[in-house]
Design a protein around this motif. Structure first.
Motif, short mmCIF file in Angstrom:
data_model
loop_
_atom_site.label_atom_id
_atom_site.label_comp_id
_atom_site.label_asym_id
_atom_site.label_seq_id
_atom_site.Cartn_x
_atom_site.Cartn_y
_atom_site.Cartn_z
N VAL A 38 -4.90 3.38 18.79
CA VAL A 38 -3.79 4.20 18.32
C VAL A 38 -3.19 5.01 19.47
CG1 VAL A 38 -4.52 4.38 15.94
CG2 VAL A 38 -5.36 6.04 17.60
N CYS A 58 -1.49 2.80 8.84
CA CYS A 58 -2.12 4.04 9.31
C CYS A 58 -2.75 4.84 8.16
CB CYS A 58 -1.10 4.91 10.03
SG CYS A 58 -0.48 4.11 11.53
N CYS A 112 -6.12 3.77 7.74
CA CYS A 112 -6.99 4.30 8.79
C CYS A 112 -7.36 5.75 8.52
CB CYS A 112 -6.30 4.18 10.16
SG CYS A 112 -5.91 2.49 10.61
N TRP A 145 -12.88 7.20 13.09
CA TRP A 145 -11.78 6.24 13.00
C TRP A 145 -12.32 4.83 12.87
CZ3 TRP A 145 -7.20 7.77 11.80
CH2 TRP A 145 -6.07 7.02 12.07
N TYR A 178 -4.29 10.03 12.98
CA TYR A 178 -3.30 9.49 12.04
C TYR A 178 -1.89 9.68 12.60
CZ TYR A 178 -0.49 9.22 7.74
OH TYR A 178 0.45 8.90 6.80
N CYS A 183 -1.33 7.34 15.28
CA CYS A 183 -1.21 6.00 14.72
C CYS A 183 0.24 5.76 14.27
CB CYS A 183 -2.18 5.84 13.55
SG CYS A 183 -2.17 4.23 12.79
N CYS A 223 -8.80 -0.01 13.47
CA CYS A 223 -7.58 0.72 13.84
C CYS A 223 -7.80 1.29 15.23
CB CYS A 223 -7.33 1.89 12.90
SG CYS A 223 -7.51 1.53 11.17
#
Lengths: 390, 226
Positions: free
Chosen positions: A387, A367, A370, A380, A355, A358, A384
């Motif tokens: 990242v 994000c 995600c 994940w 995260y 991201c 997404c």
């Protein structure tokens, strides 16, 4: 315990079955359902006549295993009857040498699966431990034993013999019905045909039919329930060693990468969770440990991990003579624990790292979405992806 | 990264090391102390999601489900509903129902979701897995297009003879494995080691989707080092 049931579709009129509790296999289907396979004490078997020919009439009932599968479900059990007919006298097995989940690689014969009321669900031919063909019985009237073969199936008509007891505990008489079974090849099965008869009579007869399978499962049309094929690898212990020694450790890696290291305690015959082992290492002892049963390789923990697992209270952990009660001890079945926790122990750290990346690298991506997906699934989202790429 | 995002990350990072109960209390404290998230829908929803997640971990499953139901309603009321967010909330509900042992409900809900929405293939994979976990005998024939889409996107060699249920379970297992292995690699801090690990992963990984991701990442690293 005795099981009573009604007359099955083939007209096999057995009324009662007695469980031999001393003979017991337990395992899990791959979908997590717990299965108990228990031997049936009584000798009232369904005997295809080719089996009699192949094995000889002497002591034949001792040569055939007849078990009941009790499959745990939300409330109660689904029950099936399973009969193992050896191909010949070289394939005789004892109860502990064969089960629905473990067909020995040197065993050939037929496995017949019946519903609780003795309606036939499916037959499988087994050659050296592998399922090769399947079929279903259909009752025939006024027919002669015979075999018809084409490129896809082999249809066989033969007698099924069984004992009939008009009065409980009374004198039985032998009864017979004629059935036809058309065997079809299983996709991964070998090309071997039915076992050859030991001589005379039906000469290598073997049964078959359209089959009650759905997507590789055996389904009972009466209950709508399905079970995996015989020999499907069970879900056993997610990698725990079979014969551990005291102090052995084993690390379970969950699908999300989270790990837990368990330590085997020989005196309890159980795997201790880290928080439990940590206290033992610090000199804590288990109150009244000598009164505990063997835990048979189950998990012992001080934390009630999941209410849905219904933890069982087994005792308390104390510190030496000071008798400071630290915690209640819980015991969990290995597989139940695994199935209930594999999502729960999601790796928050792992999702957070992604995260943060991201937000840093892909601020235009949602994000938060995600992160939510990662928390929910333990990994994940495919949507997404990059990242790590700015 | 704005101030609120920073605060949020700090909060989420700090609560990882706490007990689930303490983490939940911290989230609620944050909600009370920081009114700024009131005008930031994403922050509000993230906090609610975390609250739902910790309630789940605390076995307060009914409460967790209630939060996710609220989030679903919220998402549905938006002009541009994000269906993947919707799917994620549904997965959270399925998880709780599954933990409660309500397999019939899991089966029913999974079927309804799959029939009514067209989520991304990753979300579909999760929901299909719950469908099978709730009843191994479920016939997946009607979802064959979704399964084919998952297979195509994952780029995973698979035995054509496998039945749909086994196929989905296999794909899900492979997706988790490959995803996890890839994620573990990308957190390597040593650049040279990272490149080596990525090269090795690309050589051996059977799941095409992650192989491609690893290749993209390696390419970007090589570009940046020129």
């Amino acid at each position: 315990m005795r099981l009573s049931h009604s007359v099955g579709e083939l007209g096999i009129p057995f009324v009662e079955r007695y469980i031999d509790w001393a003979k017991h296999h337990t395992w899990f289907f791959p979908d997590g359902r717990k299965v108990h396979e228990l031997s049936l004490k009584n000798n009232e078997l369904v005997l295809p006549r080719w089996v009699k020919h192949n094995l000889g009439e002497k002591d034949i009932k001792e040569k055939i295993l007849q078990n009941a599968l009790f499959i745990e479900k939300e409330e109660g059990y689904d029950i099936y009857l399973v009969r193992y007919y050896p191909k010949n006298n070289e394939n005789l097995k004892k109860f502990n040498e064969i089960s629905y989940s473990e067909i020995p690689s040197d065993w050939s014969g037929t496995i017949d699966i019946y519903g609780f009321s003795d309606y036939h669900i499916q037959s499988f031919l087994v050659e050296e431990g592998k399922l090769t063909k399947k079929g279903v019985y259909n009752r025939k009237e006024n027919n002669k034993e015979n075999i018809n073969t084409n490129s896809q199936t082999t249809c066989t008509t033969y007698w099924l013999d069984f004992d009939y007891y008009p009065i409980e505990g009374g004198v039985g008489s032998s009864q017979s019905i004629m059935v036809e079974i058309c065997y079809s090849n299983l996709p991964d099965g070998g090309s071997s045909g039915p076992p050859e008869s030991g001589g005379g009579g039906t000469g290598g007869n073997y049964p078959g039919g359209p089959g009650n399978d759905k997507d590789g499962m055996i389904c009972d049309a009466n209950t709508g329930q399905c079970i995996p094929l015989p020999g499907t690898e069970p879900y056993t212990s997610f990698g725990f060693p079979a014969n551990p020694s005291d102090g052995d450790t084993f690390t379970v890696t969950y699908p999300d990468g989270n790990q837990i290291t368990f330590t085997y305690n020989q005196s309890l015959d159980g795997w201790l969770m880290p928080e439990f082992q940590g206290l033992i290492d610090l000199g804590y002892t288990i109150d009244n440990a000598h009164t505990f049963p063997s835990f048979n390789g189950q998990l012992l923990t001080l934390i009630a991990w999941n209410a849905a697992l219904e933890p069982t209270f087994i005792g308390e952990i104390i510190f030496g003579s000071a008798v400071i009660i630290m915690s209640t001890i819980y015991v969990y079945d290995l597989a139940k624990f695994y199935f209930a926790t594999q999502d729960k122990l999601s790796n928050l750290e792992h999702c957070m790292k992604l995260y943060e990346n991201c937000i840093e690298n892909k601020p235009h991506l949602p994000c938060g979405k995600c992160l939510g997906y990662c928390d929910a699934n333990g990994y994940w989202d495919s949507d997404c992806p990059d990242v790590m790429v700015k | 990264m704005n101030k609120l995002q920073k605060e949020l990350i700090n909060l989420f990072r700090n609560i990882i090391s706490l007990s689930d109960q303490d983490a939940l209390e911290k989230i609620n404290e944050f909600k009370k102390l920081n009114s700024s998230w009131n005008d930031d829908s994403e922050t509000e929803e993230l906090l609610l999601h975390k609250e739902g997640l910790y309630l789940y971990r605390l076995n307060r499953l009914e409460e967790s489900i209630k939060i996710y139901k609220g989030l679903i309603q919220k998402e549905n009321n938006k002009k541009n509903t994000n269906f993947d967010i919707l799917g994620t909330h549904y997965i959270s509900i399925l998880k709780s129902l599954f933990a409660m042992g309500k397999l019939n409900l899991v089966n029913k809900l999974s079927n309804n979701i799959l029939k009514n929405y067209n989520f991304s293939w990753g979300t579909n994979l999760s929901i299909l897995t719950y469908l099978i976990k709730s009843n191994s005998g479920t016939n997946l024939h009607k979802y064959i297009n979704k399964i084919n889409e998952i297979e195509r996107n994952m780029g995973t060699p698979i035995n054509l003879h496998e039945n749909s249920n086994n196929k989905v379970l296999f794909l899900e297992k492979e997706f988790r494995r490959a995803n996890q292995e890839f994620s573990n690699i990308i957190f390597e801090k040593n650049q040279n080691l990272l490149k080596k690990k990525l090269e090795n992963y690309i050589k051996h990984e059977k799941v095409g989707f992650f192989r491609n991701q690893a290749q993209n990442y390696l390419n970007s690293l090589n570009r940046n080092s020129i």
